[in-house]
Design a protein around this motif. Structure first.
Motif, PDB file in Angstrom:
ATOM      1  N   GLY A 153      25.535   8.584   7.503  1.00 39.68           N
ATOM      2  CA  GLY A 153      25.185   9.696   8.002  1.00 39.68           C
ATOM      3  C   GLY A 153      26.619  10.134   8.792  1.00 39.68           C
ATOM      4  N   ASP A 154      27.454   9.293   9.229  1.00 36.17           N
ATOM      5  CA  ASP A 154      28.632   9.645  10.152  1.00 36.17           C
ATOM      6  C   ASP A 154      29.636  10.399   9.143  1.00 36.17           C
ATOM      7  OD1 ASP A 154      28.859   6.746  12.306  1.00 36.17           O
ATOM      8  OD2 ASP A 154      27.640   8.439  12.403  1.00 36.17           O
ATOM      9  N   SER A 155      30.760  11.140  10.080  1.00 42.27           N
ATOM     10  CA  SER A 155      31.797  11.648   9.122  1.00 42.27           C
ATOM     11  C   SER A 155      33.097  10.848   9.524  1.00 42.27           C
ATOM     12  CB  SER A 155      31.847  13.031   9.731  1.00 42.27           C
ATOM     13  OG  SER A 155      30.647  13.774   9.425  1.00 42.27           O
ATOM     14  N   ARG A 193      29.328  17.032  -0.040  1.00 39.81           N
ATOM     15  CA  ARG A 193      29.545  15.893   1.348  1.00 39.81           C
ATOM     16  C   ARG A 193      31.005  16.078   1.614  1.00 39.81           C
ATOM     17  NH1 ARG A 193      28.465  10.900   0.912  1.00 39.81           N
ATOM     18  NH2 ARG A 193      28.812  10.745  -1.277  1.00 39.81           N
ATOM     19  N   ASN A 210      31.671  14.005   5.119  1.00 39.83           N
ATOM     20  CA  ASN A 210      30.542  14.073   5.856  1.00 39.83           C
ATOM     21  C   ASN A 210      29.285  13.455   5.190  1.00 39.83           C
ATOM     22  OD1 ASN A 210      31.771  15.759   7.316  1.00 39.83           O
ATOM     23  ND2 ASN A 210      31.148  17.588   6.296  1.00 39.83           N
ATOM     24  N   SER A 211      28.204  13.175   6.106  1.00 42.22           N
ATOM     25  CA  SER A 211      27.093  12.445   5.234  1.00 42.22           C
ATOM     26  C   SER A 211      27.446  11.431   4.725  1.00 42.22           C
ATOM     27  CB  SER A 211      26.275  13.437   4.596  1.00 42.22           C
ATOM     28  OG  SER A 211      26.073  14.523   5.431  1.00 42.22           O
ATOM     29  N   LYS A 228      27.545   7.500   3.120  1.00 41.94           N
ATOM     30  CA  LYS A 228      26.731   6.548   2.489  1.00 41.94           C
ATOM     31  C   LYS A 228      27.241   5.437   2.262  1.00 41.94           C
ATOM     32  CE  LYS A 228      24.424  10.406  -0.094  1.00 41.94           C
ATOM     33  NZ  LYS A 228      24.074  10.961  -1.521  1.00 41.94           N
TER      34      LYS A 228
END
Length: 126
Positions: A15-17, A67, A84-85, A87
């Motif tokens: 969920g981090d970038s 993303r 982004n986002s 996984k």
């Protein structure tokens, strides 16, 4: 000396970038199409994004579309990959590469690139 240097990798949680940078020296990156690819242990290299220099067209693999964003700052001779986002399946070594053509090879595929960086590690884990 022609060189590409990636930076910005690291260990992050799902969920981090992250924003990866690809800085060029010895040549003007603005004349080249630039791509990003990644390779996870035991897996084949996957092209994830490309940006052309002719018209700024961008291309993404289905796995990152929506993303990741590729962009370029010609004044800084640098291309970026905003991720982004993130996984866990985004984990791998990320490479930038430039091809002696202003256009991408029709997509994010790793085709016809002559100049490569050394890679930066991205790890996504909780």
């Amino acid at each position: 000396q022609v060189e590409l240097v990636e930076s910005g990798g690291g260990l992050v949680q799902p969920g981090d970038s992250l924003r990866l940078s690809c800085a060029a020296s010895g040549f003007t990156l603005g004349y080249y199409a630039v791509g990003w690819s990644r390779q996870a242990p035991g897996k084949e290299r996957e092209g994830v994004a490309c940006i052309s220099s002719s018209d700024g067209s961008t291309y993404y693999s289905d796995s990152v579309k929506g993303r990741f964003t590729i962009s370029r700052d010609n004044a800084k001779n640098t291309v970026y990959l905003q991720m982004n986002s993130l996984k866990p399946e985004d984990t791998g070594v990320y490479y930038c590469h430039a091809r002696g053509d202003p256009d991408c090879p029709g997509g994010p595929e790793v085709v016809g690139y002559q100049n490569w960086g050394q890679g930066t590690q991205v790890a996504v884990s909780s």
